[in-house]
Design an enzyme around this catalytic site. Sequence first.
Site, PDB file in Angstrom:
ATOM      1  N   ASP A 113       2.285  53.351   9.959  1.00  0.00           N
ATOM      2  CA  ASP A 113       2.605  53.879  11.292  1.00  0.00           C
ATOM      3  C   ASP A 113       1.431  53.756  12.271  1.00  0.00           C
ATOM      4  O   ASP A 113       1.019  54.753  12.896  1.00  0.00           O
ATOM      5  CB  ASP A 113       3.002  55.367  11.192  1.00  0.00           C
ATOM      6  CG  ASP A 113       4.067  55.631  10.138  1.00  0.00           C
ATOM      7  OD1 ASP A 113       4.941  54.774   9.954  1.00  0.00           O
ATOM      8  OD2 ASP A 113       4.014  56.700   9.507  1.00  0.00           O
ATOM      9  N   GLU A 127      13.770  55.318  14.831  1.00  0.00           N
ATOM     10  CA  GLU A 127      12.507  56.077  14.820  1.00  0.00           C
ATOM     11  C   GLU A 127      11.387  55.178  15.347  1.00  0.00           C
ATOM     12  O   GLU A 127      11.610  54.043  15.746  1.00  0.00           O
ATOM     13  CB  GLU A 127      12.181  56.577  13.405  1.00  0.00           C
ATOM     14  CG  GLU A 127      11.954  55.455  12.399  1.00  0.00           C
ATOM     15  CD  GLU A 127      11.752  55.946  10.964  1.00  0.00           C
ATOM     16  OE1 GLU A 127      11.825  57.152  10.693  1.00  0.00           O
ATOM     17  OE2 GLU A 127      11.522  55.073  10.098  1.00  0.00           O
TER      18      GLU A 127
END
Length: 324
Positions: free
Chosen positions: A16, A223
């Site tokens: 991420d 997301e």
Amino acid sequence: MKKQNTPLVTDIFTADPSAHVFNDRIYIYPSHDIPHDGEDNDNGDEYQMQDYHVLSMDDKSDEVIDHGEVLHQNQVPWVSEQMWAPDAVYKNNTYYLFFPARDKEGNFRLGIAESSKPEGPFSPRANCIKGSFSIDPCSFIDDDGKVYIYFGGLWGGQLEKYRTGKFDPQGGEPPKNEPAVCPKCGIMKDDMSEFEQLPVDIQIVDENGSPLLSGDEDRRYFEGPWMHKYNGKYYFSYSTGTTHKIVYATSDNPLGPFTYQGVILEPVIGWTTHHSIVEYHGKWYLFYHDCEYSKGINHRRCVKYCELKYNSDGTIQTITPQYN
Ligand code: FUB
């Protein structure tokens, strides 16, 4: 600069990546995956992260510095577990780290920690941001100094449980022929103390201006939001989750609506895909993660990067993951 499409570091697992240029260096704010042997599930229980490290690099050498642990969940009074994908922004002479984690009731919220240096360490606030929920905050500062926090993630990230405006433990995704669940955006007050007003929906529409549908899993939001600006346009990019792509949509307004444009990154090895886009010394780069190094274990990910190119009309050239 580090070789493209290779893990930035391998002594810890990272995911991420939120990349920013501060003081002429690229700083990367990743999640720090914990390498346990548990099973995967749709709730994301395998992502058991407890702390954050900051990485940095430049184009003078191939060295990537791991600045070590900069924040641990034990320092944050409101957090119970799962310190997921963070981001950082510089404003008011302060570096703010935004991060999602489960509160003591097990609901994801967004928190803030502060530092005078981009590499931290970061001091957390005692409480989460009032009115925050779900995961994956992307902190984008516009040219006028306003800070926008784009956020939200389905399934483990609980976004679909807020469709009524309140947390509904039974809440699910809409039927496939109805508009998809929207990501959210909250604007921070100038003093960065809290949201100016309650977060709003970010609409993503097709070429005819119709909202993307819940069943349109190749294009709808799942997301991992990211915002960047190129030639005065706002580019909102995100993961499609179940179809494992990074895609993007553009607008003339930071709050949208955003019109779907296409695929930035084809699926990588591993279930999740999550990225950021940054300009450094006149070139654009995509930071992303995959599970090549762990041979496909979903919660043992490594951050990598590669160059990203635009066409003359401002569209982004699709990247097929390269493995070395
Ligand atoms: O790293 C945990 C979660 O996996 C992130 O919050 C999502 O974006 C996905 O990458």
